[in-house]
Design an enzyme around this catalytic site. Structure first.
Site, PDB file in Angstrom:
ATOM      1  N   ASP A  72       0.846  -1.208   0.000  1.00  0.00           N
ATOM      2  CA  ASP A  72       0.000   0.000   0.000  1.00  0.00           C
ATOM      3  C   ASP A  72       0.873   1.246   0.000  1.00  0.00           C
ATOM      4  O   ASP A  72       2.071   1.195   0.301  1.00  0.00           O
ATOM      5  CB  ASP A  72      -0.964   0.005   1.197  1.00  0.00           C
ATOM      6  CG  ASP A  72      -0.250  -0.016   2.547  1.00  0.00           C
ATOM      7  OD1 ASP A  72       0.795  -0.699   2.666  1.00  0.00           O
ATOM      8  OD2 ASP A  72      -0.724   0.644   3.481  1.00  0.00           O
ATOM      9  N   GLU A 130      -0.098  -1.025   5.595  1.00  0.00           N
ATOM     10  CA  GLU A 130       1.013  -0.675   6.492  1.00  0.00           C
ATOM     11  C   GLU A 130       0.973   0.806   6.849  1.00  0.00           C
ATOM     12  O   GLU A 130       1.457   1.210   7.895  1.00  0.00           O
ATOM     13  CB  GLU A 130       2.366  -1.012   5.831  1.00  0.00           C
ATOM     14  CG  GLU A 130       3.569  -0.937   6.782  1.00  0.00           C
ATOM     15  CD  GLU A 130       4.246   0.440   6.841  1.00  0.00           C
ATOM     16  OE1 GLU A 130       5.088   0.628   7.733  1.00  0.00           O
ATOM     17  OE2 GLU A 130       3.927   1.336   6.014  1.00  0.00           O
TER      18      GLU A 130
END
Lengths: 358, 358
Positions: A72, A130
């Site tokens: 991400d 994350e």
């Protein structure tokens, strides 16, 4: 639907996966592509949990290494698709995710496909969420559902470290330091008690604070104690009855939670201190034999990692862990995020040299 | 539609007009009732501008006094309708507007009807929008459209003053004191510059500041310099690049705008200071012959007014002006707002004694 060609160069793979937006909570498309690409590789056993993909080699080696990267990014701000740019004669790929951390993921994907017979067993992990609350992090979920996947002798996180090895990470704590007063009309201030004025010593102590540098296993960690937010006040004609200073303490991995807590309370003696967030750091773990071989093989000079990363998760499980990835961490989340092409290639070569040497 | 009975006692009139909500911007119903009630009085010439009503006696006297009161209140908070309460053996009318300032308006309305032949000419003013931005204030509008109505030898504002005479008022200034820094990730704070830490001396100077007491025409004005708001910060992991402290300076009526500005800039030397609001105070004006007669007639001990009131508007026009009304200013805007019945009666008697004596 396009497929990921893992035989492309890691530089081309970086461009490709950066051009597939995967802001936190929107990783599924990229996760699907990764899942599809690694599922066809016969030397890997693949497991998927949500948008986290785990791919493991067969387990014939004596030792196992986890190599992980989050897929991400923070929100895009006009910086996707990527562009090739030159800055001071150096070639970069510019755009969201290039540094944090799709170039690292690209190198990992390429080597996952290429290294059919590495010198150690490898557990590749590409995970979601994350960049947001730790509760949502794909590794948090995986650790709950499949804790055995974390069993390893060493771990490498592909977080940007300028192609150097950054060992461990500092701990991270946030507290609210609070003053209270008594409201009154500001035309008759002497009736009240000004909570903002009472916060003067909090700012004075922060301003005078000299952060320590602490050596842990040969690396020097620089600490930090900083106000990150301040808030107080009711209205333009009211003596405020509350002032809150949010303070962020970054502390060396040699300190545990209790020590960090004690230190912050010492600094703010006399004030009300509430912990809102606390994550201990990770020791560099460079005394582990596997870590030393790794550092020698990639030819890097180990440095301390200042920011908190998921290495701490491995460290807490007793697995020495380091950060090793292309890109300057200062440019992570930056609108001018860009990764030097030479660093992508160097990290690829470094990892390959170590993982393929028998 | 009910009508206002101006022959009722001022205490009953207080209850009646407090029970007609007139939060700023919603004064029309009360203004209509006042307009209707005073329009039938043959000794008064009535003028209306929006929800501001002006009623003047005929102009046969050598001197003229403005007697004014605002008819709006701050928002109601479960404290309308009014109730009769006893506190420590004293009888009060409790509820929004009782102190600020419908008891004062009730006394004025009663005397406006009763005093058909006062010793001085009187310009009664009941006006809207005092509790909000000065731009919206009914007197601001009236001063623009009918400035000649402000011509007078003395002015009395019915603002709460515990039934005492409060002379003049302090000036009021608000400034933003600002620090700037450089953003950085809080894991690498040394790259940035913390604007909240840089604000430490601002709070220290405020905390150490000792406000002055300044005698003006026999009254001692207490000044004040207070932070009323503070704000800074971007996110929990970012070194903040801006911190703003909003400071409220209440200054004696002997200082003009330039002096107030200079004083605040002196205190915050080295910092960026922006003025957001500035209204000079009003000298007590108690040296005027008419003022001295008034004070003697009502039998009050003059005190300084700390809060800024519309007396400053008259003072700026060269009209000496005082505050004289029932109610404790500390209870203005308070949820427990309540006015002692004895003070309503005392103010009524004081004003009558002075205005009716020939």
């Amino acid at each position: 639907m396009p497929t990921l060609d893992l035989s492309a160069t890691s530089v081309d793979l970086t461009r490709t996966i950066c051009d597939i937006p995967s802001v936190s909570d929107d990783e599924t498309r990229l996760a699907d592509l990764i899942h599809e690409a690694v599922s066809v590789l016969p030397h890997l056993e693949v497991y998927r949990d949500g948008d986290t993909i785990v791919a493991r080699t067969n387990g014939r080696r004596a030792q196992r290494v986890v190599i992980a990267g989050h897929i991400d990014t923070v929100p895009i701000n006009g910086n996707v698709p990527t562009r090739d740019v030159q800055v001071d004669g150096e070639s970069y790929i510019w755009g969201r995710g290039t540094v944090d951390m799709k170039a690292g993921v690209a190198v990992q994907l390429k080597l996952a496909a290429e290294l059919t017979d590495p010198r150690v067993d490898i557990t590749w992990m590409w995970y979601d969420h994350e960049e947001v609350d730790a509760d949502l992090n794909g590794l948090t979920r995986l650790a709950a559902t499949r804790p055995e996947l974390f069993s390893a002798d060493f771990a490498i996180l592909g977080e940007p470290s300028n192609g150097q090895v950054e060992g461990g990470c500092n701990g991270n704590m946030r507290v609210i330091v609070r003053t209270r007063g008594v409201r009154a009309h500001s035309a008759r201030a002497w009736i009240g008690e000004n909570a903002i004025h009472s916060a003067a010593p909090i700012l004075a102590r922060l301003s005078e604070y000299r952060p320590r540098e602490i050596e842990v296993e040969g690396l020097v960690y620089r600490e930090g104690l900083n106000a990150v937010r301040i808030n107080g006040g009711v209205a333009g004609n009211v003596i405020p009855d509350l002032c809150e200073v949010e303070v962020n303490y970054r502390f060396a991995p040699s300190r545990d939670a209790a020590e960090a807590d004690r230190h912050v309370r010492d600094v703010f003696t006399g004030f009300d201190v509430d912990i809102v967030d606390l994550a201990v750091g990770a020791r560099p773990g460079l005394d582990a034999a596997l870590a030393q071989e790794f550092v020698a093989a990639v030819g890097a000079e180990p440095r301390p990692k200042y920011g908190w990363t998921d290495v701490a998760r491995f460290s807490a499980l007793g697995v020495p862990a380091v950060n090793y990835g292309p890109g300057d961490p200062h440019l992570a989340h930056h609108d001018e995020e860009r990764v030097p092409i030479a660093q992508i290639e160097a990290v690829e070569q470094g990892l390959r040299a170590w993982l393929s040497g028998h």
